[in-house]
Design an enzyme around this catalytic site. Structure first.
Site, PDB file in Angstrom:
ATOM      1  N   LYS A 174     -18.252   1.340  12.556  1.00 49.63           N
ATOM      2  CA  LYS A 174     -18.066  -0.092  12.814  1.00 49.63           C
ATOM      3  C   LYS A 174     -17.317  -0.357  14.121  1.00 49.63           C
ATOM      4  O   LYS A 174     -17.484  -1.394  14.739  1.00 49.63           O
ATOM      5  CB  LYS A 174     -17.336  -0.748  11.639  1.00 49.63           C
ATOM      6  CG  LYS A 174     -18.191  -0.805  10.392  1.00 49.63           C
ATOM      7  CD  LYS A 174     -17.534  -1.595   9.290  1.00 49.63           C
ATOM      8  CE  LYS A 174     -18.398  -1.524   8.047  1.00 49.63           C
ATOM      9  NZ  LYS A 174     -17.968  -2.390   6.970  1.00 49.63           N
ATOM     10  N   ALA A 205      -5.841   0.085   0.335  1.00 51.25           N
ATOM     11  CA  ALA A 205      -5.389  -0.277   1.690  1.00 51.25           C
ATOM     12  C   ALA A 205      -6.219   0.474   2.728  1.00 51.25           C
ATOM     13  O   ALA A 205      -5.711   1.001   3.706  1.00 51.25           O
ATOM     14  CB  ALA A 205      -3.899   0.026   1.852  1.00 51.25           C
ATOM     15  N   ARG A 245      -2.343   3.849  -3.327  1.00 47.60           N
ATOM     16  CA  ARG A 245      -1.826   5.183  -3.646  1.00 47.60           C
ATOM     17  C   ARG A 245      -0.883   5.645  -2.535  1.00 47.60           C
ATOM     18  O   ARG A 245       0.208   6.121  -2.786  1.00 47.60           O
ATOM     19  CB  ARG A 245      -3.033   6.125  -3.788  1.00 47.60           C
ATOM     20  CG  ARG A 245      -2.689   7.536  -4.105  1.00 47.60           C
ATOM     21  CD  ARG A 245      -3.961   8.337  -4.274  1.00 47.60           C
ATOM     22  NE  ARG A 245      -4.793   8.331  -3.059  1.00 47.60           N
ATOM     23  CZ  ARG A 245      -5.946   8.981  -2.948  1.00 47.60           C
ATOM     24  NH1 ARG A 245      -6.425   9.657  -3.974  1.00 47.60           N
ATOM     25  NH2 ARG A 245      -6.633   8.939  -1.827  1.00 47.60           N
ATOM     26  N   LYS A 291       0.388   2.776   3.842  1.00 46.79           N
ATOM     27  CA  LYS A 291      -0.817   2.074   4.315  1.00 46.79           C
ATOM     28  C   LYS A 291      -0.837   0.639   3.786  1.00 46.79           C
ATOM     29  O   LYS A 291      -1.247  -0.297   4.478  1.00 46.79           O
ATOM     30  CB  LYS A 291      -2.075   2.831   3.893  1.00 46.79           C
ATOM     31  CG  LYS A 291      -2.308   4.062   4.782  1.00 46.79           C
ATOM     32  CD  LYS A 291      -3.326   5.021   4.226  1.00 46.79           C
ATOM     33  CE  LYS A 291      -4.746   4.557   4.348  1.00 46.79           C
ATOM     34  NZ  LYS A 291      -5.682   5.544   3.736  1.00 46.79           N
TER      35      LYS A 291
HETATM   36  P1  ATR Z   1     -13.009   1.743   2.730  1.00 49.05           P
HETATM   37  O1  ATR Z   1     -13.469   1.484   4.125  1.00 49.05           O
HETATM   38  O2  ATR Z   1     -14.139   1.726   1.704  1.00 49.05           O
HETATM   39  O3  ATR Z   1     -11.867   0.884   2.337  1.00 49.05           O
HETATM   40  P2  ATR Z   1     -11.201   3.920   3.167  1.00 49.05           P
HETATM   41  O4  ATR Z   1     -10.718   3.256   4.408  1.00 49.05           O
HETATM   42  O5  ATR Z   1     -11.450   5.383   3.179  1.00 49.05           O
HETATM   43  O6  ATR Z   1     -12.561   3.282   2.672  1.00 49.05           O
HETATM   44  O7  ATR Z   1     -10.174   3.559   1.984  1.00 49.05           O
HETATM   45  C1  ATR Z   1     -10.314   4.060   0.697  1.00 49.05           C
HETATM   46  C2  ATR Z   1      -9.295   3.390  -0.218  1.00 49.05           C
HETATM   47  O8  ATR Z   1      -9.515   3.909  -1.537  1.00 49.05           O
HETATM   48  C3  ATR Z   1      -7.862   3.711   0.147  1.00 49.05           C
HETATM   49  O9  ATR Z   1      -7.043   2.648  -0.264  1.00 49.05           O
HETATM   50  C4  ATR Z   1      -7.607   4.944  -0.718  1.00 49.05           C
HETATM   51  O10 ATR Z   1      -6.246   5.193  -1.011  1.00 49.05           O
HETATM   52  P3  ATR Z   1      -5.369   6.071   0.003  1.00 49.05           P
HETATM   53  O11 ATR Z   1      -5.061   5.189   1.174  1.00 49.05           O
HETATM   54  O12 ATR Z   1      -4.182   6.465  -0.781  1.00 49.05           O
HETATM   55  O13 ATR Z   1      -6.228   7.260   0.389  1.00 49.05           O
HETATM   56  C5  ATR Z   1      -8.310   4.525  -1.984  1.00 49.05           C
HETATM   57  N1  ATR Z   1      -8.611   5.669  -2.835  1.00 49.05           N
HETATM   58  C6  ATR Z   1      -9.584   6.587  -2.656  1.00 49.05           C
HETATM   59  N2  ATR Z   1      -9.565   7.480  -3.687  1.00 49.05           N
HETATM   60  C7  ATR Z   1      -8.558   7.113  -4.505  1.00 49.05           C
HETATM   61  C8  ATR Z   1      -8.033   7.630  -5.730  1.00 49.05           C
HETATM   62  N3  ATR Z   1      -8.573   8.701  -6.311  1.00 49.05           N
HETATM   63  N4  ATR Z   1      -7.008   6.982  -6.308  1.00 49.05           N
HETATM   64  C9  ATR Z   1      -6.471   5.889  -5.749  1.00 49.05           C
HETATM   65  N5  ATR Z   1      -6.902   5.356  -4.577  1.00 49.05           N
HETATM   66  C10 ATR Z   1      -7.940   5.955  -3.963  1.00 49.05           C
END
Ligand code: ATR
Length: 513
Positions: A297, A360, A383, A387
């Protein structure tokens, strides 16, 4: 026009005939992969063309070429000779094609094939990578008569696909089959006609048979989702780029609309490893419009000549489209999300609304910006707490972790809950990001995931009596806005309502088939 060739990899002749009968309406021809048959079944291959009732390719693929035949060249020659023996005056009872590898030397077999009108497919497989000069290879493989040259390579990048595309030079008057094996070549199989390929090989993914080759598409998906037989040299190409390309509703959305409108357009998935190579390919294929997902993007921006105000201010595009020689960029993520949310809440803004945003990542950032714009107050839980803090502090929101402390904070932010993480998405983490939170039943809950239609989180919210919404409505709105960019007009309302009424369940079915 490129043909749809169903690759038959059953263990018995009967299994192959049964499969062919089930999918006959999609296939222009079939390939009998003798190497997949049980050894006693191989005795009966001569009858296959008569049983098949469509033109058939006879293939005995060696293991070194990606097949399963290991019994040596003598045995292979014998099988091929048996397949071509006792040629019938009625050519429908003979194999229409025989696949012979470039290093296979059997002049008498070739002579016999030619005499009875069986066309030779002279093939070359590179299972490890990609032949350096494919055009030169095509020229060097050409022998007598009306042979078809087949080159199958293993593509590991967009650059590899670009090399194959460049070799597909339509000025060379030579029937050829170009196959990009592997995940990154998936669109070249759909766009076989654009790659000047005589045919594309497809398979039956739901039949539980041996895979024919890496990346072969399902014969039904190719026909029903991508309308393969309607793709001509003039068909306009649209698609979605990303890496990894998460399962997306947009190919189904756009191709269904194109079908309803009888538009000569196709929308395909482009898993892309390098944006620069993709832009070269986009030029070569004359792609008209592109949906953009993670991680392109932002990296796509330098290739865009003019950006919409929103794309400019956010610094990210999810849509680009061509007008003449120029690329225009827009971002419909934000408008799609907020119109979906406000419609769900039956509100014009988020004034006096207390909202929890879970996650986030990139999506959460867009959600937070829109919530702020619509004057909502939010708590961001993630998590990785820093962030959440980084996004929240921009808007004077609160933040916390996905733990008891965070959940305690939710007591004051529970009018609306918006779930933005990938937890619960099909093929990802199947859990619930907030499993210790107890819904009161009064919260309005939106989960941006739409595959599955209900995540465990959304299911729990609904069971507690909450009003819930998944991400399907939002992506349809985003895609509708992309459509408006691509075609400079709105989707006709009747078509849109047809798509919406088909609903996420149809998409779920397509995705799981
Ligand atoms: P997107 O563009 O879809 O938002 P991303 O920027 O990779 O994708 O963000 C993924 C989000 O899902 C983040 O908030 C991530 O948490 P972290 O910042 O702690 O990584 C969250 N996420 C992904 N897997 C997770 C899990 N198993 N438990 C909790 N949060 C998760």
């Amino acid at each position: 026009m490129a043909k749809n060739c169903l690759c038959l990899t059953g263990k018995t002749i009967k299994q192959d005939v049964d499969i062919l009968n089930r999918y006959r309406k999609y296939a222009d021809l079939a390939e009998l992969r003798v190497d997949c048959l049980d050894s006693d079944e191989r005795l009966y291959i001569r009858r296959f063309p008569e049983l098949a009732g469509v033109p058939v390719i006879l293939t005995v693929r060696r293991d070194v070429d990606g097949g399963y035949f290991t019994s040596g060249e003598g045995a292979r020659l014998k099988l091929l000779a048996n397949g071509l023996a006792y040629a019938n005056a009625d050519s429908r009872f003979n194999f229409a094609y025989v696949d012979i590898e470039e290093d296979f030397n059997a002049p008498s077999l070739e002579e016999a094939a030619r005499t009875f009108g069986t066309r030779i497919i002279r093939s070359c497989h590179d299972l490890k990578g990609i032949i350096d000069d494919i055009s030169a290879k095509i020229k060097s493989m050409k022998r007598a008569g009306d042979e078809i040259i087949k080159i199958a390579v293993s593509v590991k990048s967009t650059h590899d696909v670009l090399k194959v595309f460049r070799a597909s030079d339509t000025s060379i008057k030579q029937d050829k089959i170009l196959v990009c094996m592997g995940h990154y070549g998936i669109y070249s199989r759909i766009l076989a006609e654009k790659f000047d390929s005589f045919l594309t090989y497809s398979s039956t993914l739901s039949e539980n048979v041996t895979p024919g080759a890496p990346g072969q598409m399902d014969v039904r998906e190719l026909s029903e989702l991508y309308h393969f037989k309607k793709i001509t040299k003039d068909t306009k190409i649209y698609g979605v780029i990303g890496n990894p390309l998460k399962s997306s509703v947009s190919p189904w959305f756009f191709n269904t609309i194109f079908d309803l409108e009888n538009a000569d357009c196709v929308y395909v998935p482009f898993p892309v490893t390098d944006i620069n190579d993709f832009m070269d390919l986009a030029k070569g294929l004359n792609i008209q419009g592109i949906s953009i997902t993670v991680p392109y993007k932002e990296t796509v921006l330098p290739y865009i000549d003019e950006k919409s105000e929103i794309a400019q201010s956010i610094g990210a595009c999810n849509t680009m489209y061509r007008k003449g020689d120029l690329w225009y960029g827009d971002n419909t993520d934000y408008a799609g999300f907020i119109t979906s949310l406000l419609n769900f809440l039956d509100r014009k803004d988020l004034k006096r609304q207390k909202i929890t945003i879970i996650g986030a990542g990139g999506v959460s950032r867009a959600v937070a910006a829109e919530v702020f714009k619509m004057r909502g107050k939010a708590l961001i839980l993630n998590r990785t707490v820093h962030k959440a803090a980084s996004i929240a502090s921009r808007y004077n929101f609160r933040w916390g972790g996905l733990d008891n402390q965070g959940i305690d904070l939710m007591a004051k932010y529970n009018d609306i809950i918006i779930q933005t993480t990938s937890v619960g998405m099909e093929g990802y983490d199947e859990g619930d990001p907030l499993d210790t939170y107890e819904f009161s039943g009064k919260e309005k809950v939106m989960d941006l995931i739409y595959t599955p239609a209900q995540t465990p989180f959304l299911k729990r919210a609904e069971a507690a009596g909450c009003k819930t919404l998944n991400g399907y409505d939002m992506v349809i709105r985003q895609a509708s806005l992309q459509y408006a960019n691509f075609f400079d007009r709105e989707i006709p309302k009747t078509h849109l309502s047809q798509i919406i009424s088909l609903g996420a369940s149809v998409w779920d079915k397509i995705a799981s088939d």
